[in-house]
Scaffold this active site. Sequence first.
Site, PDB file in Angstrom:
ATOM      1  N   HIS A  10      16.610  37.099   6.843  1.00  0.00           N
ATOM      2  CA  HIS A  10      17.502  38.294   5.597  1.00  0.00           C
ATOM      3  C   HIS A  10      18.094  39.497   6.803  1.00  0.00           C
ATOM      4  O   HIS A  10      18.283  39.848   5.756  1.00  0.00           O
ATOM      5  CB  HIS A  10      16.198  38.099   4.410  1.00  0.00           C
ATOM      6  CG  HIS A  10      16.261  36.544   4.412  1.00  0.00           C
ATOM      7  ND1 HIS A  10      14.911  36.486   3.403  1.00  0.00           N
ATOM      8  CD2 HIS A  10      16.991  35.163   4.459  1.00  0.00           C
ATOM      9  CE1 HIS A  10      15.188  34.649   2.599  1.00  0.00           C
ATOM     10  NE2 HIS A  10      15.779  34.069   3.976  1.00  0.00           N
ATOM     11  N   HIS A  13      19.627  26.616   9.104  1.00  0.00           N
ATOM     12  CA  HIS A  13      18.399  28.038  10.515  1.00  0.00           C
ATOM     13  C   HIS A  13      18.741  26.918  11.726  1.00  0.00           C
ATOM     14  O   HIS A  13      19.469  27.395  13.094  1.00  0.00           O
ATOM     15  CB  HIS A  13      17.147  27.971  10.038  1.00  0.00           C
ATOM     16  CG  HIS A  13      16.795  28.790   9.434  1.00  0.00           C
ATOM     17  ND1 HIS A  13      17.830  30.121   9.157  1.00  0.00           N
ATOM     18  CD2 HIS A  13      16.455  28.826   7.859  1.00  0.00           C
ATOM     19  CE1 HIS A  13      17.397  30.493   7.421  1.00  0.00           C
ATOM     20  NE2 HIS A  13      16.347  29.904   7.004  1.00  0.00           N
TER      21      HIS A  13
HETATM   22 ZN   LIG Z   1      16.966  32.100   3.851  1.00  0.00          ZN
END
Ligand SMILES: [Zn+2]
Length: 306
Positions: A81, A265
Amino acid sequence: MSILKQKTLSKPIEFKGVGLHTGEKVKMKIFPSAPNSGIAFKRIDLKYNNLVIPNVYNVVNATLCTTISNEFGVKVSTIEHLMAAMYVLGLDNALIELDSQEVPIMDGSAKNFVDMIMATEFEVSDIPLKFIKMEKSVSIYKDSKFIKIDKSNITLDIDFEIKYKNPLIGTQQNKVSVYQDDLTDTLNSRTFCLYEDIAKLRKAGFAKGGSLDNAIVVKDKEILNDEGLRNDLEFVNHKILDCIGDIYLSGYKLIGSIKCSQGGHSLTNELLREVFKDKSNFSIFELKEKSLPHSFINKPLLKSIA
Ligand SMILES: [Zn+2]
């Protein structure tokens, strides 16, 4: 001031918070750094071998969050983030010190990072930005999931889709053009989980710092957070935020068009590794004002590059 030069902060900024997975308190400071040094993390709770560089090959775990490690096994986790905030705001060079393994989760989105970075003046260098421009298509397919990247002119487009059995999340799709769109919704979108997964996660040693203050929790058709959602597509928007952060591990701004279904991810990291396997997949260049297309200057765009 050229919008195409590398930038750093004019002074350090500090964050205090808790790690989403470790549950540990953490203090983090972002310092200015020199052109071409990129982003680096430093674990000041350790005396030696404490520098950890975010790059595609240093990702050691990308199951629940993005964890990077140096050659000595020193790790920094949940970097995505913060990486997304720096990418979108055009922070090219920074040294990030933290006194624990995990970047603070703040409110589960990139909002606090964005607010603090935007409140700080940038220092603009004379060194041009570098870009990775896709020259060929690269894709990864895994069962029903996929991610692919194609060439684009001067944009980074991310088209993302999620499909959940949970009826409240269900299927969501959104597309953003990273250098042109208003990314407020993307940057403000929080991480989320299903209520029934919390016990499993905790048992496996994760989500120790997780709470309704830093994650959306969905139980059947209900959102357990009092304030509800921040935007209609918050779930998929958060996945786009993650994707931007993970792309920044490539080291430079990216010019390409990404389409992803049910990725995360790991898949983003696999895609980048695949891209860099073959030099004919991409080129790296410095974008100079003289080589800009005619339309470029007239657009109030590339906020993130600016
Ligand atoms: Zn996240």
